[in-house]
Write a protein that holds these residues in place. Structure first.
Motif, PDB file in Angstrom:
ATOM      1  N   VAL A 278      -3.214   3.881   1.502  1.00 12.58           N
ATOM      2  CA  VAL A 278      -2.543   3.317  -0.033  1.00 12.58           C
ATOM      3  C   VAL A 278      -1.457   3.784  -0.070  1.00 12.58           C
ATOM      4  CG1 VAL A 278      -3.049   3.151  -2.443  1.00 12.58           C
ATOM      5  CG2 VAL A 278      -5.101   3.019  -0.863  1.00 12.58           C
ATOM      6  N   VAL A 279      -0.501   2.804  -0.414  1.00 13.91           N
ATOM      7  CA  VAL A 279       0.869   3.002  -0.339  1.00 13.91           C
ATOM      8  C   VAL A 279       1.389   2.624  -1.919  1.00 13.91           C
ATOM      9  CG1 VAL A 279       3.251   2.470   0.265  1.00 13.91           C
ATOM     10  CG2 VAL A 279       1.392   2.458   2.002  1.00 13.91           C
ATOM     11  N   CYS A 280       2.433   3.710  -2.505  1.00 16.30           N
ATOM     12  CA  CYS A 280       2.484   3.203  -3.818  1.00 16.30           C
ATOM     13  C   CYS A 280       3.924   3.957  -4.259  1.00 16.30           C
ATOM     14  CB  CYS A 280       1.616   4.015  -5.026  1.00 16.30           C
ATOM     15  SG  CYS A 280       1.813   3.819  -6.491  1.00 16.30           S
ATOM     16  N   ASP A 281       4.756   3.082  -5.047  1.00 12.11           N
ATOM     17  CA  ASP A 281       5.898   3.696  -5.523  1.00 12.11           C
ATOM     18  C   ASP A 281       5.625   4.411  -6.896  1.00 12.11           C
ATOM     19  OD1 ASP A 281       8.202   3.822  -7.014  1.00 12.11           O
ATOM     20  OD2 ASP A 281       9.110   1.868  -6.223  1.00 12.11           O
ATOM     21  N   ARG A 282       5.752   5.699  -7.203  1.00 12.91           N
ATOM     22  CA  ARG A 282       5.290   6.410  -8.350  1.00 12.91           C
ATOM     23  C   ARG A 282       5.993   5.901  -9.498  1.00 12.91           C
ATOM     24  NH1 ARG A 282       0.766   8.511  -7.233  1.00 12.91           N
ATOM     25  NH2 ARG A 282       0.554   8.893  -4.938  1.00 12.91           N
ATOM     26  N   ARG A 283       7.311   5.104  -9.352  1.00 12.71           N
ATOM     27  CA  ARG A 283       7.827   4.572 -10.674  1.00 12.71           C
ATOM     28  C   ARG A 283       6.755   3.437 -11.189  1.00 12.71           C
ATOM     29  NH1 ARG A 283      12.955   1.725  -9.087  1.00 12.71           N
ATOM     30  NH2 ARG A 283      11.526   1.038  -6.955  1.00 12.71           N
TER      31      ARG A 283
ATOM     32  N   VAL B 111       5.929  -5.821 -10.472  1.00 11.89           N
ATOM     33  CA  VAL B 111       5.695  -4.650  -9.446  1.00 11.89           C
ATOM     34  C   VAL B 111       5.069  -5.552  -8.292  1.00 11.89           C
ATOM     35  CG1 VAL B 111       4.281  -2.740  -8.710  1.00 11.89           C
ATOM     36  CG2 VAL B 111       5.152  -2.901 -10.835  1.00 11.89           C
ATOM     37  N   CYS B 112       5.646  -5.142  -7.052  1.00  9.10           N
ATOM     38  CA  CYS B 112       5.218  -5.916  -5.782  1.00  9.10           C
ATOM     39  C   CYS B 112       3.922  -5.411  -5.072  1.00  9.10           C
ATOM     40  CB  CYS B 112       6.222  -5.921  -4.903  1.00  9.10           C
ATOM     41  SG  CYS B 112       7.464  -6.874  -5.158  1.00  9.10           S
ATOM     42  N   GLY B 113       2.705  -5.770  -5.513  1.00  9.56           N
ATOM     43  CA  GLY B 113       1.532  -5.375  -4.955  1.00  9.56           C
ATOM     44  C   GLY B 113       1.431  -6.279  -3.693  1.00  9.56           C
ATOM     45  N   PHE B 114       0.807  -5.656  -2.668  1.00  8.22           N
ATOM     46  CA  PHE B 114       0.947  -6.133  -1.204  1.00  8.22           C
ATOM     47  C   PHE B 114      -0.439  -5.662  -0.392  1.00  8.22           C
ATOM     48  CE2 PHE B 114       2.415  -1.971  -0.252  1.00  8.22           C
ATOM     49  CZ  PHE B 114       2.016  -1.761   1.044  1.00  8.22           C
ATOM     50  N   ILE B 115      -0.666  -6.563   0.644  1.00  4.50           N
ATOM     51  CA  ILE B 115      -1.737  -6.063   1.489  1.00  4.50           C
ATOM     52  C   ILE B 115      -1.118  -6.343   2.863  1.00  4.50           C
ATOM     53  CG2 ILE B 115      -2.883  -8.476   1.381  1.00  4.50           C
ATOM     54  CD1 ILE B 115      -5.357  -6.563   1.612  1.00  4.50           C
ATOM     55  N   ASN B 116      -1.444  -5.512   3.676  1.00  2.00           N
ATOM     56  CA  ASN B 116      -0.823  -5.926   5.154  1.00  2.00           C
ATOM     57  C   ASN B 116      -1.741  -5.277   5.980  1.00  2.00           C
ATOM     58  OD1 ASN B 116       1.062  -5.848   7.503  1.00  2.00           O
ATOM     59  ND2 ASN B 116       2.389  -4.884   6.862  1.00  2.00           N
ATOM     60  N   PHE B 117      -2.458  -6.593   6.771  1.00  2.00           N
ATOM     61  CA  PHE B 117      -3.515  -6.164   7.679  1.00  2.00           C
ATOM     62  C   PHE B 117      -2.853  -5.771   9.030  1.00  2.00           C
ATOM     63  CE2 PHE B 117      -6.022  -8.386   4.684  1.00  2.00           C
ATOM     64  CZ  PHE B 117      -7.295  -8.208   4.894  1.00  2.00           C
ATOM     65  N   ALA B 118      -1.776  -6.052   9.242  1.00  2.00           N
ATOM     66  CA  ALA B 118      -1.230  -5.552  10.611  1.00  2.00           C
ATOM     67  C   ALA B 118      -1.076  -3.981  10.722  1.00  2.00           C
ATOM     68  CB  ALA B 118       0.061  -6.359  10.737  1.00  2.00           C
ATOM     69  N   LYS B 119      -0.806  -3.385   9.582  1.00  2.00           N
ATOM     70  CA  LYS B 119      -0.699  -2.141   9.405  1.00  2.00           C
ATOM     71  C   LYS B 119      -1.770  -1.288   8.540  1.00  2.00           C
ATOM     72  CE  LYS B 119       4.351  -1.459   9.512  1.00  2.00           C
ATOM     73  NZ  LYS B 119       5.560  -1.102   8.800  1.00  2.00           N
ATOM     74  N   LYS B 120      -2.700  -2.194   8.285  1.00  2.00           N
ATOM     75  CA  LYS B 120      -3.793  -1.544   7.223  1.00  2.00           C
ATOM     76  C   LYS B 120      -3.421  -0.719   6.238  1.00  2.00           C
ATOM     77  CE  LYS B 120      -7.733  -1.717  10.571  1.00  2.00           C
ATOM     78  NZ  LYS B 120      -8.771  -0.787  11.229  1.00  2.00           N
ATOM     79  N   GLU B 121      -2.501  -1.448   5.545  1.00  4.73           N
ATOM     80  CA  GLU B 121      -2.036  -0.831   4.247  1.00  4.73           C
ATOM     81  C   GLU B 121      -2.204  -1.800   3.115  1.00  4.73           C
ATOM     82  OE1 GLU B 121       1.866   1.709   5.971  1.00  4.73           O
ATOM     83  OE2 GLU B 121       2.163  -0.434   5.146  1.00  4.73           O
ATOM     84  N   VAL B 122      -2.552  -1.240   1.946  1.00  3.75           N
ATOM     85  CA  VAL B 122      -2.337  -1.828   0.619  1.00  3.75           C
ATOM     86  C   VAL B 122      -1.927  -1.044  -0.269  1.00  3.75           C
ATOM     87  CG1 VAL B 122      -4.707  -1.186   0.192  1.00  3.75           C
ATOM     88  CG2 VAL B 122      -4.101  -3.171  -0.873  1.00  3.75           C
ATOM     89  N   GLY B 123      -1.227  -1.863  -1.489  1.00  4.24           N
ATOM     90  CA  GLY B 123      -0.537  -0.801  -2.625  1.00  4.24           C
ATOM     91  C   GLY B 123       0.287  -1.855  -3.274  1.00  4.24           C
ATOM     92  N   MET B 124       1.238  -1.039  -3.980  1.00  4.13           N
ATOM     93  CA  MET B 124       2.365  -1.386  -4.817  1.00  4.13           C
ATOM     94  C   MET B 124       3.446  -0.723  -4.785  1.00  4.13           C
ATOM     95  SD  MET B 124       0.190  -0.827  -8.367  1.00  4.13           S
ATOM     96  CE  MET B 124       0.899   0.600  -9.459  1.00  4.13           C
ATOM     97  N   GLU B 125       4.527  -1.178  -4.134  1.00  8.30           N
ATOM     98  CA  GLU B 125       5.703  -0.476  -3.711  1.00  8.30           C
ATOM     99  C   GLU B 125       6.939  -0.654  -4.515  1.00  8.30           C
ATOM    100  OE1 GLU B 125       5.918   0.425   0.915  1.00  8.30           O
ATOM    101  OE2 GLU B 125       6.274  -1.428   0.365  1.00  8.30           O
TER     102      GLU B 125
END
Length: 197
Positions: A30-35, A148-162
């Motif tokens: 899970v990736v997130c921009d703390r802002r 806020v850009c929420g995203f899913i990225n199956f190539a990197k197995k990442e999900v979150g909002m950046e």
């Protein structure tokens, strides 16, 4: 405050632990921009949206991050017996008989509440379309809230909002910013992805 899967006492803390475990077991991050976590109101884009698995991973990420997202639906979806379930999963009923304009109805919801995160999948469908629907942009502008850009990225197995973006006056320029941001985000079925413009 509306009780949902994301803020129900006793249940939500357990679900957060389970979400963290499931993300780890799936090998995702899970990736997130703390802002974004500090904001009270914003439109949360969910893209790319190419499969039903997107919602599953987004729910896990929201639970892990402690955010309380909502989505808007026609009031018919909220009738008995499914109404309580829809609300518990973050649904907000919109009476379309009072307005045919979902954008304005969403702006009204933002104006009524002290805090609100509304999830919008701008592709509008899991299949490939011509371009993004732009309701999210008009909602953000009308309610004076960021996107806020929420995203899913199956190539990197990442999900979150950046990324936190304030919407400017030029829709075309904003869509280009989204196109650049989402260029390296890969959905489960990349061929179904609809680009912003």
């Amino acid at each position: 405050m509306q009780r949902t899967i994301f803020n129900t006492p006793v249940v939500t803390p357990l679900l957060r632990l389970l979400a963290g475990l499931l993300i780890k077991l799936h090998g995702w991050r899970v990736v997130c921009d703390r802002r974004a976590l500090a904001l009270k109101k914003y439109v949360l884009i969910g893209a790319p949206h190419t499969s039903n698995w997107d919602g599953y991973y987004f729910i896990l990420a929201a639970l892990k991050l402690g955010v309380i997202p909502h989505w808007l639906g026609k009031d018919k979806l909220f009738r008995f017996p499914l109404g309580p379930v829809m609300r518990w999963f973050g649904g907000i009923s919109v009476d379309r008989s009072k307005t045919n304009n979902l954008v304005q109805a969403t702006i009204d919801k933002f104006n009524e509440r002290r805090s609100l995160i509304v999830v919008v999948p701008p592709e509008g469908t899991r299949g490939r379309g011509e371009r993004w629907k732009t309701g999210f942009y008009h909602i953000a502008r009308g309610a004076a809230v960021p996107v806020v850009c929420g995203f899913i990225n199956f190539a990197k197995k990442e999900v979150g909002m950046e990324k936190v973006l304030e919407m400017g006056e030029c829709l075309k320029a904003e869509l280009e910013r989204f196109r650049d941001y989402y260029a390296d985000k890969v959905g489960k079925f990349p061929e179904r992805y609809t680009p912003p413009a």
